[in-house]
Scaffold this motif. Structure first.
Motif, PDB file in Angstrom:
ATOM      1  N   ARG A   5     -33.091 -77.364  10.763  1.00  0.00           N
ATOM      2  CA  ARG A   5     -32.854 -76.362  11.817  1.00  0.00           C
ATOM      3  C   ARG A   5     -33.904 -75.253  11.741  1.00  0.00           C
ATOM      4  NH1 ARG A   5     -30.474 -71.464  12.146  1.00  0.00           N
ATOM      5  NH2 ARG A   5     -29.877 -71.513   9.940  1.00  0.00           N
ATOM      6  N   LEU A  52     -36.117 -78.176  18.606  1.00  0.00           N
ATOM      7  CA  LEU A  52     -34.719 -78.217  19.025  1.00  0.00           C
ATOM      8  C   LEU A  52     -33.847 -78.028  17.777  1.00  0.00           C
ATOM      9  CD1 LEU A  52     -35.064 -81.328  21.356  1.00  0.00           C
ATOM     10  CD2 LEU A  52     -34.961 -78.925  22.072  1.00  0.00           C
ATOM     11  N   PRO A  53     -33.572 -76.781  17.407  1.00  0.00           N
ATOM     12  CA  PRO A  53     -32.942 -76.501  16.107  1.00  0.00           C
ATOM     13  C   PRO A  53     -31.580 -77.149  15.893  1.00  0.00           C
ATOM     14  CG  PRO A  53     -33.029 -74.524  17.486  1.00  0.00           C
ATOM     15  CD  PRO A  53     -33.880 -75.543  18.137  1.00  0.00           C
ATOM     16  N   GLU A  54     -30.693 -77.079  16.871  1.00  0.00           N
ATOM     17  CA  GLU A  54     -29.355 -77.650  16.679  1.00  0.00           C
ATOM     18  C   GLU A  54     -29.398 -79.171  16.625  1.00  0.00           C
ATOM     19  OE1 GLU A  54     -26.482 -76.268  15.740  1.00  0.00           O
ATOM     20  OE2 GLU A  54     -27.794 -74.541  15.519  1.00  0.00           O
ATOM     21  N   GLN A  55     -30.251 -79.770  17.447  1.00  0.00           N
ATOM     22  CA  GLN A  55     -30.409 -81.221  17.399  1.00  0.00           C
ATOM     23  C   GLN A  55     -31.015 -81.646  16.070  1.00  0.00           C
ATOM     24  OE1 GLN A  55     -32.207 -83.139  20.796  1.00  0.00           O
ATOM     25  NE2 GLN A  55     -31.285 -81.680  22.238  1.00  0.00           N
ATOM     26  N   ALA A  86     -29.899 -80.248   6.392  1.00  0.00           N
ATOM     27  CA  ALA A  86     -29.490 -79.888   7.754  1.00  0.00           C
ATOM     28  C   ALA A  86     -30.024 -78.512   8.118  1.00  0.00           C
ATOM     29  CB  ALA A  86     -27.966 -79.928   7.874  1.00  0.00           C
ATOM     30  N   ASP A  87     -29.841 -77.554   7.213  1.00  0.00           N
ATOM     31  CA  ASP A  87     -30.330 -76.202   7.491  1.00  0.00           C
ATOM     32  C   ASP A  87     -31.846 -76.128   7.454  1.00  0.00           C
ATOM     33  OD1 ASP A  87     -28.265 -74.573   8.243  1.00  0.00           O
ATOM     34  OD2 ASP A  87     -27.650 -74.078   6.216  1.00  0.00           O
ATOM     35  N   SER A 115     -39.549 -74.944   6.924  1.00  0.00           N
ATOM     36  CA  SER A 115     -38.481 -73.954   7.113  1.00  0.00           C
ATOM     37  C   SER A 115     -38.975 -72.548   6.780  1.00  0.00           C
ATOM     38  CB  SER A 115     -37.278 -74.287   6.224  1.00  0.00           C
ATOM     39  OG  SER A 115     -37.571 -74.030   4.855  1.00  0.00           O
ATOM     40  N   LEU A 130     -37.127 -74.035  14.245  1.00  0.00           N
ATOM     41  CA  LEU A 130     -37.245 -72.656  14.717  1.00  0.00           C
ATOM     42  C   LEU A 130     -38.553 -71.996  14.272  1.00  0.00           C
ATOM     43  CD1 LEU A 130     -33.641 -71.291  14.027  1.00  0.00           C
ATOM     44  CD2 LEU A 130     -34.731 -71.461  16.269  1.00  0.00           C
ATOM     45  N   ARG A 172     -30.695 -80.040  13.190  1.00  0.00           N
ATOM     46  CA  ARG A 172     -29.647 -79.878  12.173  1.00  0.00           C
ATOM     47  C   ARG A 172     -28.692 -81.067  12.182  1.00  0.00           C
ATOM     48  NH1 ARG A 172     -24.610 -78.741  11.952  1.00  0.00           N
ATOM     49  NH2 ARG A 172     -24.476 -78.375  14.202  1.00  0.00           N
ATOM     50  N   ARG A 173     -28.246 -81.450  13.368  1.00  0.00           N
ATOM     51  CA  ARG A 173     -27.309 -82.585  13.474  1.00  0.00           C
ATOM     52  C   ARG A 173     -27.978 -83.888  13.037  1.00  0.00           C
ATOM     53  NH1 ARG A 173     -25.918 -80.116  18.392  1.00  0.00           N
ATOM     54  NH2 ARG A 173     -27.130 -81.677  19.541  1.00  0.00           N
TER      55      ARG A 173
END
Length: 252
Positions: A113, A212-215, A109-110, A160, A117, A217-218
């Motif tokens: 994200r 889209l980092p939060e998307q 997940a991280d 990442s 980014l 991650r989810r």
């Protein structure tokens, strides 16, 4: 004067060693990979063959690389899971699969994200290649699917640009690949689950590539959590089938 001449090659050798270490840490040179030829390395690093050999000698002393007679030098595994008792326990205890999937959910997940980014266009080209290879391998066997699935997730992790995160996942490579194999083996032949996994991979791919980092991650967390839930449901279904069969045969 003589001392100064001796100091200079040593400083260059240290610099050579540090630059190769950085290439390994950044995942440009991977564990188990053969180092380029001396000629190629001297050209890329812009140093003399003598300085290169001294730098490689330092890396061998640090056990960052190892040399095989007649085969060349190879990148050593920087971190590794103990292949003895620990691997035996992990492989002999099926419940560990769910613990491992929990770790995958947290780490991936991280990494997804951060990939959204920090990923460069070169990273996204690699992610797209791994994604296309996975999607196009429709008729491949289970082991091939597992390796392609794993390669896709690893490409995202590498984007990442967190070397510690990348090498943490690589140190769990055997266990991680085993979990992917278990997922593919149990879920890919079930059409509803296969469609669900394909959609999750597409959602993850598009979120990372779309920055889209939060998307992202989810999407990564939801994918691994969904796989874990599906495997648990399959296991419960199989246990019910075993109990029912035993009753039918008069064992209970």
């Amino acid at each position: 004067m003589h001392a100064e001449n001796e100091a200079k090659p040593r400083q260059v050798a240290d610099e050579v060693a540090e630059r190769i270490e950085r290439l390994i840490l950044d995942g440009v040179l991977k564990a188990g990979q053969a180092l380029p030829s001396e000629r190629r390395l001297t050209e890329k690093l812009g140093v003399s063959r003598t300085a290169l050999r001294e730098g490689l000698k330092l890396l061998r002393a640090r056990e960052i690389i190892h040399t095989s007679q007649g085969k060349g030098s190879f990148v050593a595994r920087i971190s590794k899971v103990d292949a003895g008792p620990l691997m035996h326990l992990f492989n002999s205890q099926p419940r560990t699969l769910y613990d491992l999937l929990e770790v995958r959910s947290l780490l991936e997940a991280d990494s997804a994200r951060l990939a959204a980014l920090r990923g460069t266009e070169a990273d996204f080209i690699m992610i797209r290649r791994r994604y296309d290879e996975m999607v196009n391998a429709r008729a491949a066997d289970t082991a091939t699917h597992a390796h392609l699935d794993h390669a896709f997730h690893l490409a995202i992790c590498e984007a990442s640009h967190n070397p510690v995160l990348v090498h943490t996942l690589q140190s769990l490579n055997d266990l991680m690949l085993g979990s992917v194999f278990a997922c593919v083996n149990n879920l890919y032949h079930r059409e509803p689950e296969k469609r669900q996994i394909d959609k999750q991979h597409a959602r993850l791919f598009n979120a990372v590539i779309g920055r889209l980092p939060e998307q992202a991650r989810r999407a990564a967390a939801d994918h691994v959590d969904s796989v874990r839930q599906n495997l648990a449901e399959i296991e419960q279904e199989e246990q019910r089938l075993v109990r029912a069969t035993l009753r039918l045969e008069g064992w209970t």
